[in-house]
Each structure stands twice: as C-alpha cells, then as structure tokens.
Design an enzyme around this catalytic site. Structure first.
Site, PDB file in Angstrom:
ATOM      1  N   GLU A  21      10.511   0.027  -0.622  1.00  0.00           N
ATOM      2  CA  GLU A  21       9.640   1.150  -0.966  1.00  0.00           C
ATOM      3  C   GLU A  21      10.315   2.012  -2.028  1.00  0.00           C
ATOM      4  OE1 GLU A  21       7.578   3.939   2.005  1.00  0.00           O
ATOM      5  OE2 GLU A  21       9.155   5.215   1.170  1.00  0.00           O
ATOM      6  N   LYS A  26      10.994  12.317 -10.146  1.00  0.00           N
ATOM      7  CA  LYS A  26      10.504  13.632 -10.540  1.00  0.00           C
ATOM      8  C   LYS A  26      10.772  13.945 -12.005  1.00  0.00           C
ATOM      9  CE  LYS A  26      11.101  15.689  -5.963  1.00  0.00           C
ATOM     10  NZ  LYS A  26       9.672  15.957  -5.769  1.00  0.00           N
ATOM     11  N   HIS A  81       0.604   2.760  -1.830  1.00  0.00           N
ATOM     12  CA  HIS A  81       0.262   3.619  -0.699  1.00  0.00           C
ATOM     13  C   HIS A  81      -0.982   4.435  -1.057  1.00  0.00           C
ATOM     14  CE1 HIS A  81       4.495   3.869   1.327  1.00  0.00           C
ATOM     15  NE2 HIS A  81       4.367   2.735   0.652  1.00  0.00           N
ATOM     16  N   ARG A 111      -3.066   7.691   6.932  1.00  0.00           N
ATOM     17  CA  ARG A 111      -3.852   8.894   7.167  1.00  0.00           C
ATOM     18  C   ARG A 111      -3.396  10.047   6.294  1.00  0.00           C
ATOM     19  NH1 ARG A 111      -3.354  12.714  12.377  1.00  0.00           N
ATOM     20  NH2 ARG A 111      -1.507  13.234  11.149  1.00  0.00           N
ATOM     21  N   TYR A 152       4.114   2.620  14.841  1.00  0.00           N
ATOM     22  CA  TYR A 152       5.086   3.609  15.309  1.00  0.00           C
ATOM     23  C   TYR A 152       5.788   3.095  16.561  1.00  0.00           C
ATOM     24  CZ  TYR A 152       2.479   6.513  12.078  1.00  0.00           C
ATOM     25  OH  TYR A 152       1.882   7.004  10.953  1.00  0.00           O
TER      26      TYR A 152
END
Length: 641
Positions: A21, A26, A81, A111, A152
């Site tokens: 990932e 930035k 994502h 979510r 999870y």
C-alpha cells in the site's frame, strides 16, 4: 490488465504473493522520490499495489493520478482505495470513470469515517457503508472492477470504546459485502498473529466466506512512535512479549527497526505454519518506505522465494535511482519520464519534474540484477542509503523530500478523536479565547492527553519550557509544537536522548503558534523585525488560503535542521527538519484541523463560531532561534512585552 482475482487464481497451489500500500506524497519532491523507490520495490514482485484515497478536493485527484501512474507507467496492477460515507454519488462516479479510463480494474471499497455531528452529513448521500459501494460498483460496471473489502481480525470499532469489539459481530456485514460481489478481503493491521489465525478459522466456518481470498494486512515497525500510534488508531492488541522487546529499545531507532523485522517475520511464519499454508498473500502497509518491507521479505523463508521469480511486464529504465535530494556526482544520468507520466503526475508548472539530484546511480547493465536492487532496498552497501535516508523519523517533522513525509497511516489529517461526544469530553465547549487557552494549557499540563495537532504524550523536554508555553497560550497564541534548545547532551540522556549510544544531541529552540493575523502584522512582526533581518530567528508564516511568507527564500533548497545527532561511525543525523515544502504541506492540514474541530459542534453555536473565527482570522507562524547555545533567547524575545 488482469484483475487481482485473476492474478491470484493464476498462482500455483504452493505459490505465495505480496502486495504493497502507498499513499500520495504531500510534497513534489516526495512524489519524485516515491517513483524512484517504486521502481526498485517492483523488483520484489508485488502481485499488486494499492493507493489510498483522499476524500474530495486535491487529495482525491492526487490519489487518482498516482494510481494511474502506477498502472500505466510502472506496469503495476493497481488497486484504488475508495471511501464512500458522506460522499456525493458524483464524486464516486467520477472516480470510477477516471479509474476505468486509466485501465485500473481494481477497487478497495471502504466505508470511511462518518462526520462527527449529524448536521454535517452530505444531503441525500446514497452510501452508508462499504456494502452500498460494492453494490453500486457491480450495478454500474458489472465485472469490470474486481472489488476488495476490509476485514477486522479483532473486530471493527467505531470510536474509542473497545468494550464491544468482537469479530463475530462483523460477520453478517462481511457476508453481505461478499454476497454483493466483493472478491477479496484485506485485513486491518494487527500484531497478534493468533488473533488473525482465529479470524481465518472463523471465516472458514461460514459457507459464504470459506472460499474468499483473505489477505492479512501487516504494518512494518519503523519507529516506536509510528508503532504505538498505528496500533492505537487501529485498536490492535500488542502481545506482551512484543511490547516488552520494543520498550527496551525505545530510544534506539536502529534497534527498533531490527526488532520490527524479526517480529513481522515471526508473524508471517506463524500464520503460514498454523494455517497449513492456506494464506497465499501478505499485504504490507508500507508508509511509502522501503527498507523495512524489503528486509522482512528478504528474511522471511515464506516470502523470499517471491523475489527470485522473474519480474514480468515492468519497464524499469530508471529502476535504480537516488530517492534523496542530496548532492550527486555530475556524471550520473537523469532518468527519463514518459509523456504519459508527465501528464499524470506533474502539475501545469511541472513542479514534480526530476531535479538534477534525482539521477541514475548505476549503469543500465545492472538494472535487472535483483541482488543489487535488493541490497539497495534493504540498506546494504554504498548505495543502501537511498532506501534509508528518510527512515527516522517520518512524521510531522521529517524531511519533506521523503515520500513518507507527514504521515504514519496515509489517510490524511484527523482530530485524533472519534466523535463529537469525545471532543466535548476532552476539550469541553470553549466559547472564548480564554477558555480555548485553557484547553492548550491543560494539554501542556498533562490533564488532557490529546489536542487536534498532537496525539502523543508530551515529551519530558517540554517541562523545561512549560512555563513559557503557558504564557504564550494565555496570550491567545496557541502552540501546536515546540522544543527547547540543547547545546550537546549524551544520546543516552533521559530527557533529550535518542539514537545509538555514545552520541551527542543538539537542538535549536523552536515553537509554532497560531496568532491573530492583526497581532502578527501590527505587533509581532514589527517587534521582531531586527531578529528576522539578521536571521537570528527565521520564520514561516501561513494562513488558511495557503499564502506563505518567510524571511527565507521560498524554495525547497532552504532547509532548517532543528535537531541533529553526532554518533560514532555514522553521518550526522538530522531527524527534525523544517523547510518551505514541509511548512506549506503542514499549514494546509493545520488549518483544516480547526475546521474539523469546529464541526464537532452545532453550526451557529458559540464554540463553532469561535473555532471557525480562528480558522478564518489567525495565521500559523513557525519560529526557529538559531543560537542553540542560548537556551532562553527565543522565549525571552517572544514574551518581551
């Protein structure tokens, strides 16, 4: 391009895979350096990579652009994502459209975090949870997109209350997502492998879940600070033996890294053994860092064979690049950037174009030599510093050239609390600047453990300037970061120490303050002008619109190391750096956090109006006093009436 599901199905019965990932850096230099790092990491043979999503605005654009670059220019199977809660359908439609246009066929449907107060919900939002997003993707695109969802191992938690945390309660929701069309599961990070093993067995006990691909999510331990914050945010249990090992090495970053490699390697080995090899893949939350991931894969007897496979469908003309912006010899060759990559990763001014410092560091004849690439990625040999130069620390005050700058989780700024009720409990309902000053003073006193700009317990060194910080905050100048000056102390010192033994630590006095714009322009700046002109004090100042000023040149070449350490047999380490790029990135986040805090209260309430007024009418000023031999100078100057 194949989907993740298709690629997994094509593996042999005993084959394993890895995936990584990444998040959009930035800063422009961070983006350049991530591409150099990605080219090397591609030699580790990830089956796919994922790119985190920024909800709306420029952050989501960066996510889409980075994913397109990975997919099209680096030839990596890419998973975008996508979070959906409190998101307009138009944003979801645009993201899916752009993904398809760029050949991206994989989505991780999440979510996301809901608003902390009901009145800030997006009206008529069609998505209440990840299952709604899965259904919508399948409805609109059929099987074009392969969709992953989150799992999870210790149970999903909303807020800070973990008393009801239980993976069994999540099963109905997970089944619903799978039945809606999800193809694979990537788990939340964990450090207790037994919890994951039990979770795998739990899923296998349900017919709807037993054949789904389950991928454990692993976050390498790069620093103790990152480890503790990540485990706190994810509510991950830390086995006592792991906690004890890391506690004993808390101030030695190299020791923490080495322990982290051993810990993650043991976790992988234990999972593989106790699941009889049923787990085929392992997903690494890389934090845009290289060494820890490569070292774990290299050391793991389960995963190392993956690296020895041929690397297919990847063009790495610039696979071995320097990803630091240090000076580099003149005879090195600037790598090519394709037209497609320019269009997808550069802004209209070309700010992310490679500098003269980002250059190839060995000849093309070695580009396909995996041993060379692995040695670089694991920090070995003369070239290994290109994977390790930004390892410590990577957070608010790391090097802005680092692709890991400013993040430990890649998901953007957050208030460090989970609900408006928690905000009221911790920070009350301040309605005046005096009441707001008390919140900051209470944090500095240890009476509250978190403010929006900091979620770590105060460093012991803060006690040495505590009274000065009290005075500044009681003036209505709100401090978000600070440190005292230090003119040489042992690296083993209980207050200032860090790094290997037998080192000497130095610091410049530093403070970052939110100051009313009018006071800054009419009082503070005129009073300190002589100090600014003589560069005794340097500053960066910004507002919510992103307007930045300074008594330094506003370019990425001007850097201030405000903490440094001198150690035997090492180059001087400069873990705390403030420069234009880092301040610019932080300024945007810092003001965003005032707005997020305001939204914990009802609109038109006095608390909302107070916090929103600060968001609108204050400036953020970062002060550095460069005479580190005078420990009281900065504080005397700022507090001189």
């Amino acid at each position: 391009m194949a989907t993740v599901k298709e690629k997994i199905q094509s593996l042999g019965p005993n084959d394993k895979f890895i995936s990584f990932e990444f998040f959009p850096p930035k800063t422009d230099s961070g983006l350049r350096n991530l591409l150099a790092r990605l080219n090397r990491m591609s030699a580790l043979n990830p089956l796919f990579v994922t790119v985190t999503w920024g909800a709306g605005g420029s952050t989501s654009v960066k996510s889409l652009d980075l994913a397109a670059t990975f997919q099209n220019d680096l030839g990596l199977t890419t998973v975008l994502h996508l979070t959906c809660t409190n998101t307009n359908k138009e944003i979801i439609d645009e993201a899916l459209k752009k993904a398809k246009e760029n050949g991206i066929r994989n989505i991780l449907a999440l979510r996301g975090d809901p608003p902390r107060a009901e009145e800030y919900w997006t009206p008529n939002c069609d998505f209440n949870g990840a299952v709604d997003l899965v259904k919508y993707i399948k409805q609109e695109y059929g099987d074009y997109f392969c969709v992953g969802v989150a799992g999870y191992p210790e149970g999903h938690v909303d807020g800070s209350d973990t008393s009801f945390q239980d993976p069994n309660k999540d099963i109905p929701y997970l089944i619903e997502k799978i039945e809606a069309g999800a193809d694979f599961i990537i788990t939340q990070l964990f450090y207790d492998s037994e919890k994951f093993i039990a979770y795998e067995q739990l899923l296998a006990s349900y017919p709807q879940l037993k054949n789904i691909t389950l991928i454990p999510g692993l976050m390498p331990i790069t620093t103790y600070k990152v480890f503790t914050r990540a485990s706190k945010l994810s509510h991950a249990t830390i086995p006592p033996e792991i906690f004890e090992k890391l506690q004993n090495s808390i101030n030695d970053d190299d020791a923490v890294k080495n322990l982290g490699v051993d810990i993650l390697t043991d976790i992988i080995d234990n999972i593989n053994t106790k699941t009889n090899g049923r787990i085929k893949g392992y997903h690494f939350y890389s934090l845009n860092l290289e060494k820890a991931v490569a070292s774990i894969i290299d050391k793991s007897k389960v995963l190392r064979p993956i690296m020895e496979l041929p690397t297919n469908n990847i063009t790495r003309d610039d696979a071995i690049l320097s990803d630091s912006d240090d000076d580099i010899e003149n005879d090195r060759v600037i790598p090519k950037i394709t037209k497609r990559r320019r269009s997808s990763i550069l802004n209209e001014n070309g700010l992310a174009e490679p500098s003269s410092a980002q250059k190839a560091i060995i000849g093309k004849s070695l580009i396909n030599d995996k041993k060379v690439l692995l040695d670089i990625s694991t920090g070995k040999g003369a070239l290994g510093k290109d994977a390790t130069w930004d390892d410590f620390p990577n957070g608010r005050f790391g090097d802005s050239n680092s692709p890991a700058y400013g993040e430990i989780d890649g998901y953007g700024p957050n208030l460090k609390i989970h609900s408006h009720e928690e905000a009221s409990i911790k920070w009350g309902t301040p309605e005046t600047t005096t009441e707001l000053s008390k919140v900051f003073v209470d944090y500095l006193s240890g009476r509250i453990d978190v403010i929006p700009w900091a979620d770590n317990s105060l460093s012991p060194e803060t006690a040495l300037i505590q009274e000065e910080l009290f005075e500044l905050n009681n003036k209505g100048w709100f401090s978000s970061a600070s440190q005292p000056a230090v003119n040489g102390c042992k690296s083993s010192d209980n207050i200032f120490g860090w790094g290997p033994s037998n080192g000497i630590i130095y610091q410049k006095a530093f403070v970052e303050l939110f100051i009313p714009r009018e006071q800054w322009e009419q009082v503070v700046h005129p009073k300190l002008k002589n100090h600014f002109d003589e560069r005794i004090i340097t500053y960066y100042q910004g507002d919510r619109h992103g307007n930045i000023s300074s008594n330094l040149e506003l370019n990425h070449n001007t850097k201030n190391a405000i903490t440094w350490g001198v150690f035997p047999h090492k180059e001087v380490l400069q873990p705390t750096i403030i420069d234009y790029e880092s301040f610019k990135a932080w300024n945007e986040e810092a003001f965003h956090l005032w707005l997020e805090w305001a939204r914990c209260y009802k609109k038109n309430s006095k608390s909302y109006e107070l916090l929103n007024n600060i968001y609108e009418n204050y400036v953020l000023v970062s002060f550095i006093h460069h005479d580190f031999t005078d420990e009281s100078a900065l504080w005397n100057i700022l507090l001189d009436e």
